[in-house]
Write an enzyme that holds these catalytic residues in place. Structure first.
Site, PDB file in Angstrom:
ATOM      1  N   VAL A  59       0.823  -1.216   0.000  1.00  0.00           N
ATOM      2  CA  VAL A  59       0.000   0.000   0.000  1.00  0.00           C
ATOM      3  C   VAL A  59       0.858   1.267   0.000  1.00  0.00           C
ATOM      4  O   VAL A  59       2.053   1.230   0.289  1.00  0.00           O
ATOM      5  CB  VAL A  59      -0.962   0.005   1.199  1.00  0.00           C
ATOM      6  CG1 VAL A  59      -1.906  -1.178   1.120  1.00  0.00           C
ATOM      7  CG2 VAL A  59      -0.191  -0.041   2.522  1.00  0.00           C
ATOM      8  N   GLU A  60       0.215   2.409  -0.308  1.00  0.00           N
ATOM      9  CA  GLU A  60       0.844   3.730  -0.393  1.00  0.00           C
ATOM     10  C   GLU A  60       2.060   3.718  -1.321  1.00  0.00           C
ATOM     11  O   GLU A  60       3.091   4.319  -1.028  1.00  0.00           O
ATOM     12  CB  GLU A  60       1.237   4.245   1.002  1.00  0.00           C
ATOM     13  CG  GLU A  60       0.049   4.749   1.794  1.00  0.00           C
ATOM     14  CD  GLU A  60       0.439   5.490   3.060  1.00  0.00           C
ATOM     15  OE1 GLU A  60       1.623   5.858   3.200  1.00  0.00           O
ATOM     16  OE2 GLU A  60      -0.430   5.698   3.910  1.00  0.00           O
ATOM     17  N   GLY A  61       1.919   3.047  -2.429  1.00  0.00           N
ATOM     18  CA  GLY A  61       3.017   2.944  -3.392  1.00  0.00           C
ATOM     19  C   GLY A  61       3.760   1.643  -3.192  1.00  0.00           C
ATOM     20  O   GLY A  61       4.545   1.517  -2.257  1.00  0.00           O
TER      21      GLY A  61
END
Length: 762
Positions: free
Chosen positions: A433-435
């Site tokens: 997640v988040e990149g």
């Protein structure tokens, strides 16, 4: 004509081809955040006085009291296995989170929040995550990228007054919808579209957007009462080519006509809430745009600026918590579990792993704390945040993997007494997640770092875009001097700028020299490969990794100074050595993989005199493991966020370790008698304090045991009856077969459709 103008005129055309104009989304990402110490590492000139000037982490009295009281109480309410089995937090935990304003940590006190700093915020998340990751995720999402932070930075006064108090006390639970089925890592390409219209809303004509959207992987969506939404805004009244207004962020209350919400994903079967959100012809009034109409089209910039800080807090805290728990479990279990007449932690194969885990934890937590200190001073280091996100989530996964290897069979049996199984299953979530880390390593750490952290590249790009030949020439002259200095330092040694701690003076020299070699290598790669380097992601990822290892090594120097803990000196030295050794290996791999042999010859020249980067020797690893095993204070310093849960294997291990510490060295003799007699009671009677010895032996036995559950039903002859469903206790077959389960209702979408219960009211 001045020399700078001549050079600029000569270079303008080739540089214009090599440096294509930046798109708006790329520019927003590059301009988001600030540059900190990582910029000095990229330049090849780290100044250790600048590093020390950051100072120690600070907690206010209110923050310390919250950690000591509310966070400790919350952890004592959490049973990791029970929550995992229930696929949700208990109602009393939801209620406690609301009442104690865990969802409002970043909201200022004036709006009813706690108003905590970044370090306090990260520490709260880390301490909860050592006990239960699902609860930590539930707490961290409202306090990270989402409605609260966006409102604080960009919201109108009316939006702040309405939403922030309600978010702070939990009356509103937020989620944020960004990811779409066809736009994951390439989030700027989201297909979700909103067209400006005028509709009657609440009885009066209202300007707004008619939005169609399809979002997935949205944490807290199934229980959210307000949805933050990112979509492409479109004005079809404009001329062709000017209609796309850009990504826009809005807040939509739940329920709202046209929006479907409440379904659930199950990320690695974790208990935290996550699910899809769909919308068809959803009317979003202009007042619901975060920041109002003036912020239409500014959503991508807003998100990038928030991520510049947010990536450094929540997910790194999860990674650190996994490392801390895995180290405590591996070290503790290694003392209690015996094989071949010895605690397994004394076997070098295990001791080496535990020592390596401790050195990695020292480095990664040093970087996390250093960056939190920078954030609390007002910096927003976007590249450092990306480094932390990658390095700490990967380190957390490695630590849990090592811990599972050490636990052996104990680690793979699910049940209340399992120590790392849930963390092992959930580790990939933080990686993703988040990149996703694969993307972040290749495109963000070095891709943004090469522009933001390099002392001259951004000036060159600006000059090319402005067609300013003189400015380009000046930037290129400065760049040439920069390369020459780093070449000299790479070949003949780099000076140490500032005054590092005397005990780490040698390590500081190694960091300075490796930084110069890295800076020169980055310039050579960019100069030789040009725009092709962006597509050669294996090379750019390596360049990003070297910068990351240098950042972690430097943070160790800072940590040793601010901690003032001489007993941790061997761990600081080992941590720096591991990071620099890894950086050296990656640089050698990079030069070996450059497209042409001539470039590899340059690498051999640049990397000469790197024998000083020899990795830790076995004897040093064993010494670290001995310190961990014999000095509980060191483990406490390395794992300060470890918390006590309500029940389960971790609490059982903590109890056994406490009793073992009271027994001291007599545990070895006690276990020897136990092996001979196979009786806990008889072995306990041989100890000076039989009552304490028996309590320890029982606690240790509980740690060693694993869980078992009801098996298949049995026939009258005692054999397993595979014709009857598990759970049936009768030895006689039922008179009639059980009715077949009804077929599930057809669904337009394939994901599981279980709708979780609503969050209990306070």
């Amino acid at each position: 004509m001045p020399l700078a103008s001549l050079i600029g005129r000569w270079a303008m055309q080739p540089f214009s081809k090599a440096l294509p104009p930046l798109g708006d989304t790329e520019r927003a990402a590059l301009e988001a955040g600030t540059v900190g110490f990582e910029g000095q590492l990229f330049a090849g000139r780290p100044d250790f006085d600048v590093l020390s000037a950051m100072g120690p982490n600070q907690l206010t009295e209110r923050e310390q009291a919250f950690l000591h009281n509310e966070v400790r109480t919350l952890c004592h309410m959490l049973d990791d296995h029970a929550i995992d089995q229930a696929h949700d937090l208990p109602p009393e935990v939801w209620r406690f989170l609301r009442e104690k304003r865990f969802f409002g940590m970043i909201i200022p006190e004036e709006f009813g929040g706690l108003g905590f700093g970044h370090y306090a915020h990260a520490t709260v998340v880390a301490r909860i995550a050592t006990v239960n990751v699902a609860t930590a995720v539930t707490v961290m999402v409202p306090n990270s990228l989402g409605p609260a932070e966006l409102l604080l930075r960009y919201g109108t006064d009316a939006q702040k007054e309405h939403y922030l108090p309600r978010l702070a006390d939990g009356r509103e639970l937020p989620c944020f919808g960004l990811t779409s089925p066809y736009a994951g890592s390439d989030a700027a390409s989201i297909p979700d579209r909103g067209v400006i219209v005028e509709r009657e809303f609440n009885g009066k004509p209202t300007r707004g957007f008619l939005v169609d959207f399809d979002k997935r992987y949205i944490t807290l969506a199934p229980v959210a009462t307000v949805v933050g939404l990112a979509f492409h805004a479109v004005d079809e009244s404009r001329p062709e080519g000017q209609r796309d207004l850009g990504i826009t962020c809005a807040l939509i209350p739940v329920p709202h006509e046209g929006m479907e919400i409440g379904r659930r994903h199950r990320p690695m079967d974790s208990a935290f809430m996550n699910g899809p959100i769909h919308g068809h012809q959803v009317f979003v009034p202009m007042d619901w745009i975060i920041g109002g109409e003036k912020q239409v089209g500014q959503g991508w910039r807003m998100l990038m600026e928030c991520l510049a800080a947010g990536r450094a807090i929540s997910l790194p805290a999860l990674g650190s918590s996994m490392q801390q728990t895995a180290l405590y479990v591996s070290n503790g279990y290694g003392q209690i579990r015996e094989q071949f007449g010895l605690p397994v932690g004394k076997f070098h194969a295990i001791a080496g792993l535990v020592a390596q885990m401790s050195a990695e934890l020292y480095a990664s937590d040093a970087a996390r704390r250093f960056t939190a200190a920078a954030l609390d001073k007002g910096e927003r280091p976007s590249v450092a945040s990306a480094i932390l996100k990658v390095q700490l989530t990967e380190a957390g996964r490695r630590a849990v993997n090592h811990g599972m290897d050490i636990l052996g069979g104990k680690g793979i049996i699910s049940g209340p007494s399992n120590l790392l199984g849930v963390a092992y299953r959930q580790a990939p979530i933080a990686i993703t997640v988040e990149g996703a880390n694969i993307l972040t390593r290749a495109l963000i750490v070095f891709g943004q770092g090469a522009v933001r952290c390099h002392p001259h590249v951004l000036d060159e790009m600006a000059a090319v875009q402005a067609k300013d030949e003189t400015a380009l020439g000046k930037a290129l002259i400065a760049h040439g001097k920069h390369v020459a200095v780093n070449l000299w330092h790479s070949l003949f040694g780099a000076p140490v700028l500032g005054e590092p701690p005397q005990e780490l003076a040698r390590e500081a020299r190694l960091i300075a020299r490796m930084s110069a070699k890295y800076a020169l290598t980055a310039d050579l790669a960019m100069g030789m490969l040009g725009g092709k380097l962006k597509r050669m992601e294996l090379l750019s990822a390596r360049l990003g990794d070297v910068l990351a290892h240098l950042y972690l090594a430097s943070a160790c120097v800072w940590r040793y100074r601010v901690d003032a803990a001489p007993e941790l000196l061997p761990f600081a030295q080992a941590a720096i050595r591991l990071q620099l050794d890894e950086a050296g290996k990656i640089l050698r791999d990079l030069y070996a993989n450059l497209p042409k042999a001539g470039r590899r010859v340059i690498g051999a020249l640049v990397l000469r005199r790197t024998a000083h980067l020899a990795p830790l020797r076995d004897v040093q690893l064993i010494e670290l493991a001995d310190l961990l095993r014999t000095n509980p204070r060191i483990v406490e310093r390395l794992a300060p966020d470890l918390s006590e849960p309500a029940a389960g294997g971790l609490r059982d291990l903590m109890h056994a370790m406490e009793l073992g510490a009271q027994l001291g060295d007599t545990t070895a003799a006690l276990n020897k008698v136990l092996r001979r007699t196979n009786s806990l009671e008889e072995a306990a009677r041989s100890a000076p304090d039989p009552e304490l010895a028996l309590a320890y032996l029982k606690a240790a036995d509980k740690v060693i045991q694993v869980d078992d559950f009801e098996g298949p039903p049995r026939n009258a002859d005692g054999r397993a009856d595979l014709e009857r469903p598990a759970g049936s206790s009768s030895v006689n077959p039922p008179a009639e077969p059980p009715p077949a389960p009804s077929a599930p209702q057809p669904s337009a979408r394939p994901p599981e459709r279980t709708t979780p219960p609503r969050v209990p009211a306070a």
